[in-house]
Design a protein around this motif. Sequence first.
Motif, PDB file in Angstrom:
ATOM      1  N   ARG A   1      43.139  28.253  28.456  1.00 47.35           N
ATOM      2  CA  ARG A   1      44.398  28.151  27.793  1.00 47.35           C
ATOM      3  C   ARG A   1      44.707  26.871  27.984  1.00 47.35           C
ATOM      4  NH1 ARG A   1      46.721  32.622  25.822  1.00 47.35           N
ATOM      5  NH2 ARG A   1      48.759  31.913  26.234  1.00 47.35           N
ATOM      6  N   THR A   2      45.462  26.516  26.940  1.00 49.15           N
ATOM      7  CA  THR A   2      46.230  24.992  26.964  1.00 49.15           C
ATOM      8  C   THR A   2      47.355  24.934  26.245  1.00 49.15           C
ATOM      9  OG1 THR A   2      45.574  22.695  26.433  1.00 49.15           O
ATOM     10  CG2 THR A   2      44.901  24.317  24.835  1.00 49.15           C
ATOM     11  N   HIS A   3      48.320  24.040  26.703  1.00 47.87           N
ATOM     12  CA  HIS A   3      49.550  23.999  25.690  1.00 47.87           C
ATOM     13  C   HIS A   3      49.555  22.874  24.504  1.00 47.87           C
ATOM     14  CE1 HIS A   3      53.841  24.749  25.293  1.00 47.87           C
ATOM     15  NE2 HIS A   3      54.049  23.568  25.272  1.00 47.87           N
ATOM     16  N   ASP A   4      49.955  23.361  23.579  1.00 50.28           N
ATOM     17  CA  ASP A   4      50.066  22.388  22.308  1.00 50.28           C
ATOM     18  C   ASP A   4      51.447  21.903  22.318  1.00 50.28           C
ATOM     19  OD1 ASP A   4      48.834  21.442  19.764  1.00 50.28           O
ATOM     20  OD2 ASP A   4      50.662  22.273  19.237  1.00 50.28           O
ATOM     21  N   ALA A   5      51.611  20.613  22.365  1.00 52.77           N
ATOM     22  CA  ALA A   5      52.714  19.904  22.437  1.00 52.77           C
ATOM     23  C   ALA A   5      53.358  19.852  21.295  1.00 52.77           C
ATOM     24  CB  ALA A   5      52.618  18.559  23.003  1.00 52.77           C
ATOM     25  N   ASP A   6      52.663  19.941  20.066  1.00 53.57           N
ATOM     26  CA  ASP A   6      53.284  19.900  18.633  1.00 53.57           C
ATOM     27  C   ASP A   6      53.744  21.218  18.367  1.00 53.57           C
ATOM     28  OD1 ASP A   6      52.224  17.108  18.640  1.00 53.57           O
ATOM     29  OD2 ASP A   6      50.475  17.910  17.546  1.00 53.57           O
ATOM     30  N   SER A   7      53.267  22.331  18.837  1.00 53.34           N
ATOM     31  CA  SER A   7      53.940  23.627  18.336  1.00 53.34           C
ATOM     32  C   SER A   7      54.800  24.309  19.439  1.00 53.34           C
ATOM     33  CB  SER A   7      52.542  24.558  17.804  1.00 53.34           C
ATOM     34  OG  SER A   7      51.735  24.922  18.987  1.00 53.34           O
ATOM     35  N   ASP A   8      54.561  23.575  20.534  1.00 53.18           N
ATOM     36  CA  ASP A   8      55.051  24.271  21.791  1.00 53.18           C
ATOM     37  C   ASP A   8      54.606  25.844  21.932  1.00 53.18           C
ATOM     38  OD1 ASP A   8      56.595  23.985  24.165  1.00 53.18           O
ATOM     39  OD2 ASP A   8      58.335  25.026  23.226  1.00 53.18           O
ATOM     40  N   GLN A   9      53.309  26.040  21.843  1.00 53.24           N
ATOM     41  CA  GLN A   9      52.637  27.394  21.900  1.00 53.24           C
ATOM     42  C   GLN A   9      51.413  26.990  22.972  1.00 53.24           C
ATOM     43  OE1 GLN A   9      54.000  30.047  20.559  1.00 53.24           O
ATOM     44  NE2 GLN A   9      55.588  29.198  19.875  1.00 53.24           N
ATOM     45  N   ASP A  10      51.161  28.090  23.623  1.00 54.45           N
ATOM     46  CA  ASP A  10      49.837  28.416  24.547  1.00 54.45           C
ATOM     47  C   ASP A  10      48.824  28.631  23.524  1.00 54.45           C
ATOM     48  OD1 ASP A  10      51.075  27.621  26.732  1.00 54.45           O
ATOM     49  OD2 ASP A  10      51.598  29.788  27.310  1.00 54.45           O
ATOM     50  N   MET A  11      47.582  27.886  23.546  1.00 52.84           N
ATOM     51  CA  MET A  11      46.423  28.145  22.834  1.00 52.84           C
ATOM     52  C   MET A  11      45.320  28.677  23.656  1.00 52.84           C
ATOM     53  SD  MET A  11      47.552  26.720  19.811  1.00 52.84           S
ATOM     54  CE  MET A  11      46.092  26.016  19.023  1.00 52.84           C
ATOM     55  N   ASP A  12      44.805  29.589  23.135  1.00 53.17           N
ATOM     56  CA  ASP A  12      43.468  30.071  23.696  1.00 53.17           C
ATOM     57  C   ASP A  12      42.385  29.172  23.202  1.00 53.17           C
ATOM     58  OD1 ASP A  12      44.636  32.205  24.992  1.00 53.17           O
ATOM     59  OD2 ASP A  12      44.660  33.446  23.043  1.00 53.17           O
ATOM     60  N   VAL A  13      41.310  28.631  24.103  1.00 59.11           N
ATOM     61  CA  VAL A  13      40.479  27.922  23.770  1.00 59.11           C
ATOM     62  C   VAL A  13      38.904  28.473  24.330  1.00 59.11           C
ATOM     63  CG1 VAL A  13      39.353  25.595  23.959  1.00 59.11           C
ATOM     64  CG2 VAL A  13      41.732  26.074  23.996  1.00 59.11           C
ATOM     65  N   ALA A  14      38.168  28.575  23.244  1.00 61.33           N
ATOM     66  CA  ALA A  14      36.950  29.170  23.705  1.00 61.33           C
ATOM     67  C   ALA A  14      35.881  27.813  23.712  1.00 61.33           C
ATOM     68  CB  ALA A  14      36.269  30.098  23.037  1.00 61.33           C
ATOM     69  N   THR A  15      34.992  27.475  24.609  1.00 53.72           N
ATOM     70  CA  THR A  15      34.405  26.239  24.366  1.00 53.72           C
ATOM     71  C   THR A  15      32.898  26.630  24.709  1.00 53.72           C
ATOM     72  OG1 THR A  15      35.979  24.866  25.312  1.00 53.72           O
ATOM     73  CG2 THR A  15      33.923  23.974  25.481  1.00 53.72           C
ATOM     74  N   LEU A  16      32.026  26.088  23.466  1.00 50.96           N
ATOM     75  CA  LEU A  16      30.486  26.413  23.647  1.00 50.96           C
ATOM     76  C   LEU A  16      29.996  25.440  24.296  1.00 50.96           C
ATOM     77  CD1 LEU A  16      29.606  28.514  20.568  1.00 50.96           C
ATOM     78  CD2 LEU A  16      30.304  29.480  22.579  1.00 50.96           C
ATOM     79  N   THR A  17      29.041  25.611  25.174  1.00 52.85           N
ATOM     80  CA  THR A  17      28.347  24.389  25.834  1.00 52.85           C
ATOM     81  C   THR A  17      26.851  24.523  26.051  1.00 52.85           C
ATOM     82  OG1 THR A  17      30.304  24.051  27.236  1.00 52.85           O
ATOM     83  CG2 THR A  17      28.170  22.939  28.070  1.00 52.85           C
ATOM     84  N   ALA A  18      26.354  23.483  25.441  1.00 53.88           N
ATOM     85  CA  ALA A  18      24.809  23.484  25.420  1.00 53.88           C
ATOM     86  C   ALA A  18      24.265  22.147  26.620  1.00 53.88           C
ATOM     87  CB  ALA A  18      23.998  23.373  24.182  1.00 53.88           C
ATOM     88  N   THR A  19      23.649  22.554  27.534  1.00 57.35           N
ATOM     89  CA  THR A  19      23.208  21.380  28.342  1.00 57.35           C
ATOM     90  C   THR A  19      21.846  21.414  28.602  1.00 57.35           C
ATOM     91  OG1 THR A  19      25.358  21.942  29.454  1.00 57.35           O
ATOM     92  CG2 THR A  19      23.767  20.369  30.714  1.00 57.35           C
ATOM     93  N   LEU A  20      21.164  20.230  28.455  1.00 57.29           N
ATOM     94  CA  LEU A  20      19.712  20.009  28.762  1.00 57.29           C
ATOM     95  C   LEU A  20      19.537  19.283  30.122  1.00 57.29           C
ATOM     96  CD1 LEU A  20      16.903  20.501  27.941  1.00 57.29           C
ATOM     97  CD2 LEU A  20      17.094  18.317  26.686  1.00 57.29           C
ATOM     98  N   TYR A  21      18.919  19.887  30.868  1.00 58.14           N
ATOM     99  CA  TYR A  21      18.289  19.386  32.146  1.00 58.14           C
ATOM    100  C   TYR A  21      16.728  19.227  32.027  1.00 58.14           C
ATOM    101  CZ  TYR A  21      22.563  21.380  34.280  1.00 58.14           C
ATOM    102  OH  TYR A  21      24.068  21.467  34.492  1.00 58.14           O
ATOM    103  N   GLY A  22      16.035  18.096  33.043  1.00 57.80           N
ATOM    104  CA  GLY A  22      14.973  17.764  32.946  1.00 57.80           C
ATOM    105  C   GLY A  22      14.336  17.266  34.075  1.00 57.80           C
ATOM    106  N   ARG A  23      12.945  17.427  34.100  1.00 58.03           N
ATOM    107  CA  ARG A  23      12.660  16.810  35.332  1.00 58.03           C
ATOM    108  C   ARG A  23      11.042  16.282  34.904  1.00 58.03           C
ATOM    109  NH1 ARG A  23      12.451  21.645  39.865  1.00 58.03           N
ATOM    110  NH2 ARG A  23      11.129  23.100  38.757  1.00 58.03           N
ATOM    111  N   THR A  24      10.454  15.308  35.918  1.00 53.49           N
ATOM    112  CA  THR A  24       9.123  15.076  35.224  1.00 53.49           C
ATOM    113  C   THR A  24       7.933  15.615  36.078  1.00 53.49           C
ATOM    114  OG1 THR A  24       9.385  12.980  36.721  1.00 53.49           O
ATOM    115  CG2 THR A  24       9.824  12.815  34.208  1.00 53.49           C
ATOM    116  N   ALA A  25       8.498  16.235  37.195  1.00 54.21           N
ATOM    117  CA  ALA A  25       7.418  16.846  38.155  1.00 54.21           C
ATOM    118  C   ALA A  25       8.248  18.040  38.645  1.00 54.21           C
ATOM    119  CB  ALA A  25       7.038  16.011  39.159  1.00 54.21           C
TER     120      ALA A  25
END
Length: 247
Positions: free
Chosen positions: A95-119
Amino acid sequence: MSVDRSGWLAVACALALAACGGPGKAATDTDVDTDAPPESPAAQPAQPATGGFAVLPALPGSEADGLGIRDPLKLVHYRDIAGEGLLVLARTDTRTHDADSDQDMDVATLTATLYGRTAADAPFVQRWQSESPTECEGLDLDAGYFLDQSGASDLDGDGVAELTLASHSFCGGGVDPQQIVIELRRDNDVYRIDGESLVTIEGDAPFGGERQDSASYKDAPPLFQKHLDAVWKAVYTRRGGQDEATP
């Protein structure tokens, strides 16, 4: 009795030639020049390339924990010519606060992460991460991946993995189309389709379902375009969050 000297000479020469093997005698093993360099061995056939693409078994939990991975939506463990790869799909809710609307916002964040190794005995290192937040103020919020359409493949068989990320998001108060994003990532190349789901309500005409192809999609190889088209057709009539498959 006189002796023909020329006859004796002829006999002697004949006997000498016989003792030496005579003209035209083939060389035996002891006649081979052992100082001569050996012949070059016959050329060996080329060995098949190693390290091609393959989907690997799930990563042990201890290794995933060591990377700080907690409650992922999906893990994709694979190998290609660059080594091992681990694609992690996740969602975080804040949750974050939006200063413009002075309202709390729900935030859903999708994250894709790639890890790698050579051996196999080397540690995984992060190669890239992509974040897609959806903010929503007091309305229905949903975001997720189409898990059955997101994963790793080698479409062109060159040993380099392509990663498909198919996601949906929604913020609204009624039956509205969801936003759909489909990406195909290959190294630093990203090919993308943006659009919205098709909404079908009994008794009403369908609406939504529009699609916008990015410039990168238009530049993609035909095989990649075909794959993106197939993923789009598989998801744009679905409502993510209700009928998406589990990994």
